[in-house]
Write a protein that holds these residues in place. Structure first.
Motif, short mmCIF file in Angstrom:
data_model
loop_
_atom_site.label_atom_id
_atom_site.label_comp_id
_atom_site.label_asym_id
_atom_site.label_seq_id
_atom_site.Cartn_x
_atom_site.Cartn_y
_atom_site.Cartn_z
N ALA A 192 0.84 -1.21 0.00
CA ALA A 192 0.00 0.00 0.00
C ALA A 192 0.87 1.25 0.00
N ASN A 193 1.91 1.26 0.84
CA ASN A 193 2.80 2.43 0.90
C ASN A 193 3.48 2.68 -0.44
N GLU A 194 3.89 1.59 -1.08
CA GLU A 194 4.54 1.70 -2.38
C GLU A 194 3.56 2.30 -3.41
N MET A 195 2.32 1.81 -3.36
CA MET A 195 1.31 2.30 -4.31
C MET A 195 1.03 3.80 -4.09
N ILE A 196 0.89 4.17 -2.82
CA ILE A 196 0.55 5.58 -2.50
C ILE A 196 1.68 6.50 -3.00
N ASP A 197 2.90 6.10 -2.72
CA ASP A 197 4.05 6.91 -3.13
C ASP A 197 4.08 7.04 -4.66
N TYR A 198 3.83 5.94 -5.35
CA TYR A 198 3.87 5.95 -6.82
C TYR A 198 2.74 6.83 -7.39
N ILE A 199 1.52 6.65 -6.85
CA ILE A 199 0.39 7.43 -7.39
C ILE A 199 0.60 8.92 -7.12
N ARG A 204 0.41 11.50 -10.07
CA ARG A 204 -0.34 12.75 -9.88
C ARG A 204 0.54 13.97 -10.17
N LYS A 205 1.75 13.98 -9.66
CA LYS A 205 2.62 15.17 -9.85
C LYS A 205 2.93 15.40 -11.32
N ASN A 206 2.91 14.35 -12.12
CA ASN A 206 3.16 14.50 -13.56
C ASN A 206 1.88 14.67 -14.36
N GLY A 207 0.76 14.86 -13.68
CA GLY A 207 -0.52 15.08 -14.36
C GLY A 207 -0.97 13.88 -15.16
N ASP A 208 -0.55 12.69 -14.76
CA ASP A 208 -0.88 11.49 -15.54
C ASP A 208 -1.86 10.60 -14.76
N THR A 209 -2.21 9.47 -15.34
CA THR A 209 -3.07 8.48 -14.65
C THR A 209 -2.42 7.10 -14.82
N VAL A 210 -2.85 6.17 -13.96
CA VAL A 210 -2.32 4.80 -14.04
C VAL A 210 -3.46 3.82 -13.74
N GLY A 327 -5.50 19.61 -20.61
CA GLY A 327 -5.89 18.90 -19.39
C GLY A 327 -6.22 19.88 -18.30
N LYS A 328 -7.52 19.99 -17.97
CA LYS A 328 -7.95 20.92 -16.93
C LYS A 328 -8.95 20.22 -16.05
N GLY A 329 -9.32 20.87 -14.96
CA GLY A 329 -10.35 20.31 -14.09
C GLY A 329 -9.74 19.36 -13.07
N ARG A 330 -10.60 18.56 -12.45
CA ARG A 330 -10.11 17.65 -11.40
C ARG A 330 -10.27 16.23 -11.88
N HIS A 331 -9.32 15.40 -11.53
CA HIS A 331 -9.39 14.03 -12.02
C HIS A 331 -8.77 13.06 -11.03
N ASP A 332 -9.04 11.77 -11.24
CA ASP A 332 -8.47 10.72 -10.41
C ASP A 332 -7.19 10.22 -11.05
N PRO A 333 -6.02 10.34 -10.37
CA PRO A 333 -4.80 9.79 -10.96
C PRO A 333 -4.84 8.27 -11.07
#
Ligand SMILES: Cc1cc2nc3c(=O)[nH]c(=O)nc-3n(C[C@H](O)[C@H](O)[C@H](O)COP(=O)(O)O)c2cc1C
Length: 363
Positions: A192-199, A204-210, A327-333
């Motif tokens: 879980a910690n690994e996932m949170i850090d990655y997301i 998120r910081k790169n404005g991308d999704t996974v 890319g604007k607005g709010r989204h789920d990474p």
């Protein structure tokens, strides 16, 4: 007929759009005298709602459910239960930049082609906001299943290339507690910690999704549920899962990995345990011939990386001209932490429906 209803005997119909006044659901066929615990329904919705952590969309919705009908003194009356969830945080102007453009890999083009009109605000009916209505209905189904001794558990078992190890599923309540103790909703804390850090730090910081994967277990289902041949239990669960926004894959039991094995490795050998027929292994995922065999029902759902990325992309407008969409607005990474509860809800709806069918068609 128009695809807004699900189930035959325990039947739900959802309505509403992302930026309309409300979304909601009518549950028709819920048996009477089920304890309808409103706090439980709300706690389920809270697990799906946006804005719940740094790794989900920052849209703020309290997702407060209001039950309008079908209950009396805390119990179901056997009449239609209707639940509405008002929409609160509708920044429709956030979407004006896409009013005549098609977001790549979203549903804008296909909705336009099908209906000739489209509510572009937040994706309208194609928005995963609709799934809040399913979660409310799924909570009611879970309350029914609880009375029948059936439990459900799902968790995030993969994000991108990160894969959680198999978790010990002896105690589903303990697993649930571990899952709810982290914002990734993975029942293995280290992963879980690994996932949170990655997301958070890479995606998120790169404005991308996974994308990601959710693994699920349904326990306590009696042998005999499922209506072959076309309505095999795993086909019903598969349809339920594939009806969730952004789902690109479904497997049950040994799934795709099982296809690499030999029959001698894969056969589930029958034995008895406390005078009950069980199998020594469960590659079948609790289903044989489309009918539950009394073992845990296990399945896995794969979600794609969702379409909204915080970058400029080439696309077409409604006139077919090349243009750029920003890319604007709010989204789920990464949507899987919020989707865990949607997976559980859809599974609960299938099992509730199949349980009622079993009672209707067999003695
Ligand atoms: C919980 C959840 C949240 C979602 N949030 C977004 C989002 O922020 N941006 C986006 O582009 N898609 C999001 N989606 C996915 C879209 O709803 C979905 O991709 C779109 O309707 C097109 O459908 P399809 O991907 O199933 O083809 C989300 C899905 C789920 C389950």
């Amino acid at each position: 007929m128009a695809g807004n209803s699900f189930g035959d005997l325990f039947r739900i119909t959802t309505f509403g759009e992302s930026h309309g006044k409300a979304i909601g659901v009518i549950i028709d066929g819920c048996p009477s005298n089920i304890e309808i615990d409103e706090l439980f329904i709300q706690s389920e919705l809270d697990k799906r709602k946006p804005g719940q952590s740094k790794i989900t969309t920052q849209r703020k919705e309290s997702d407060t459910a209001q039950i309008l009908s079908g209950t009396f003194e805390g119990k179901s009356t056997g009449t239609p239960i209707s639940i509405i969830i008002p929409n609160e945080d509708q920044r429709s102007k956030d979407y004006s930049h896409i009013s005549d453009k098609y977001r790549p890999s979203h549903a804008d083009y296909t909705y336009q082609m099908k209906y000739g009109i489209r509510d572009y605000r937040g994706g309208g009916r194609s928005s995963a906001r609709e799934t809040a209505a399913r979660v409310a209905a799924g909570a009611v189904a879970k309350l029914f299943l609880k009375q029948e001794g059936i439990e459900l558990f799902a968790h995030v078992s993969g994000v991108g290339e990160i894969e959680a190890p198999n978790v010990d599923s002896t105690d589903l309540n303990a697993l649930l507690e571990t899952r709810e103790a982290n914002i990734a909703r993975c029942a293995d804390p280290a992963t879980a910690n690994e996932m949170i850090d990655y997301i958070d730090n890479t995606i998120r910081k790169n404005g991308d999704t996974v994308g990601g994967r959710i693994s699920a277990i349904v326990r306590g289902v009696p042998a005999g549920l499922g209506e072959p041949v076309f309505d095999r239990l795993h086909a019903e669960i598969g349809k339920a899962m594939l009806s969730i926004n952004a789902v690109h894959g479904f497997e049950y039991g040994s799934g795709f990995e099982g296809s690499k094995l030999k029959g001698s490795e894969h056969n589930d050998i029958f034995t008895t345990e406390n005078n009950k027929v069980v199998t020594k292994t469960n590659f079948s995922g609790g289903i044989q011939g489309g009918i539950s065999n009394g073992m845990d029902i296990t399945f896995k759902v794969a979600f794609k990386p969702v379409a909204t990325i915080m970058r400029d992309q080439d696309t077409l407008n409604q006139s077919g001209e090349e243009t750029t969409i920003s890319g604007k607005g709010r989204h789920d990474p990464c949507v899987v932490p919020r989707a865990v509860i949607i997976v559980e809800a859809m599974a609960a709806l299938v099992i509730a429906d199949q349980l009622l069918k079993q009672r209707a068609y067999t003695k």
